[in-house]
Scaffold this active site. Structure first.
Site, PDB file in Angstrom:
ATOM      1  CE  LYS A 114      -2.522   2.481   5.075  1.00 37.58           C
ATOM      2  NZ  LYS A 114      -2.565   1.711   3.798  1.00 37.58           N
ATOM      3  CB  SER A 143      -0.922   0.011   1.224  1.00 42.40           C
ATOM      4  OG  SER A 143      -0.165   0.116   2.416  1.00 42.40           O
TER       5      SER A 143
END
Length: 330
Positions: free
Chosen positions: A212, A141
């Site tokens: 993230k 991701s």
């Protein structure tokens, strides 16, 4: 001894009397001088053995005493030798047997090595718990910034002493309560032990830990009009080409959110393969991550060695400085 008693024979019996035996008077008539001479001679003869015997007695006594003395000295020497022999091993032990000294030195080195290893492990645990903690990237991701299997180090002191996450930072956080619902099951002893081991870096981080990039901080307004349009923060568009996965749009969905104070809006660099704040808009947490859930800032990729690099804040976010938010950016 009387000189007038009859002379004794060799076997000790009295000599026989008879005609041939000279009368006692003849012996006496031999004159006083003769008698005295005879008596003196006898006396001398009889005294000589006594003196000899006395001398022998004294001599033997002397030799006996000398022998006793020598024997005593010998016993004393034997006792001293025994004592010396008894003390000998201790004396030799004081000097040190080479084999014993070698074993002692080896044991000392072993203890020193164990102590050094213990100190290193304790220092490593303290560093993992409070300073820098390693993590493994579980998915793609965050490509191309981070690849699956990369080992990164999260700086746990980056936001200490009043600091806050900044726009553009790559952060590691616990998604419980934001990306994942809070567990209704009370934590048991095993759960607490597992959490403690994770904090020390002795156990895997688990499925609740995410990595993230921070796009918006508390007080920011983050918007997107959908595919082909850049994401804007406080009305300023962000040029994300330096870290977005090649071919990805900044966002395939439109959104417009105001980030609450103390919260973060986070997204993955591989936008088409990332479940991030956008996917949790309708959930109780609204997709925002509390700052208190941030474990640390990802500063380095340390493995594989071919990918050793620092994770610096992209220059594109400098354009948003002074437009709002916290941490000196407002």
């Amino acid at each position: 001894m009387s000189t007038h008693e009859p002379p004794a024979d060799r076997d000790g019996s009295p000599a026989p009397t008879g005609a041939d035996s000279p009368p006692r008077s003849a012996v006496v008539s031999g004159g006083v001088g003769v008698a005295e001479a005879s008596g003196g001679a006898a006396t001398e003869r009889t005294g000589a053995p006594e003196r000899a015997g006395s001398e022998r007695t004294v001599s033997e006594q002397g030799r006996a005493e000398q022998g006793s003395s020598e024997c005593g000295e010998g016993l004393e020497e034997a006792e001293r030798s025994a004592e010396d022999g008894q003390d000998g091993p201790d004396d030799r032990g004081d000097q040190g047997d080479p084999d014993d000294q070698g074993e002692d030195a080896e044991r000392s080195r072993s203890w020193d090595l164990l102590l050094l290893v213990g100190i290193c492990l304790a220092a490593l645990l303290l560093v993992n718990a409070f300073v820098a903690r390693p993590f493994s990237v579980p998915s793609g991701s965050m490509e191309d910034t981070l690849h699956p299997g990369d080992r990164l180090v999260a700086n746990q002191l980056a936001y200490s002493f009043g600091g806050h996450p900044q726009r553009g930072d790559v952060v590691v956080f616990d998604g419980t309560g934001s990306f994942l619902p809070e567990s209704v099951k009370p934590a048991g002893f095993v759960d607490g032990l597992r959490s403690f081991a994770r904090d020390l870096g002795l156990a895997p981080a688990g499925d609740t830990v995410y990595v993230k990039r921070v796009i918006g901080v508390g007080g920011d307004r983050v918007t997107s009009t959908g595919p082909g349009a850049p994401i804007t923060v406080n009305g300023v568009p962000i040029d994300e080409t330096s870290y977005l996965f090649p071919g990805d749009d900044p966002s395939s969905v439109a959104f417009d959110v105001a980030v609450p104070a103390g919260e973060l809006w986070v997204m993955g660099d591989h936008r088409s393969a990332s479940r991030d704040s956008r996917d949790h808009l309708g959930e109780p947490g609204g997709g925002f991550v509390p700052e208190e859930k941030v474990i640390g800032r990802a500063d380095w990729v340390v493995y594989p060695f071919s990918r050793l690099t620092s994770l610096d804040r992209p220059a594109a976010f400098a354009a948003i400085a002074g437009t709002g938010g916290h941490g000196g950016q407002g």
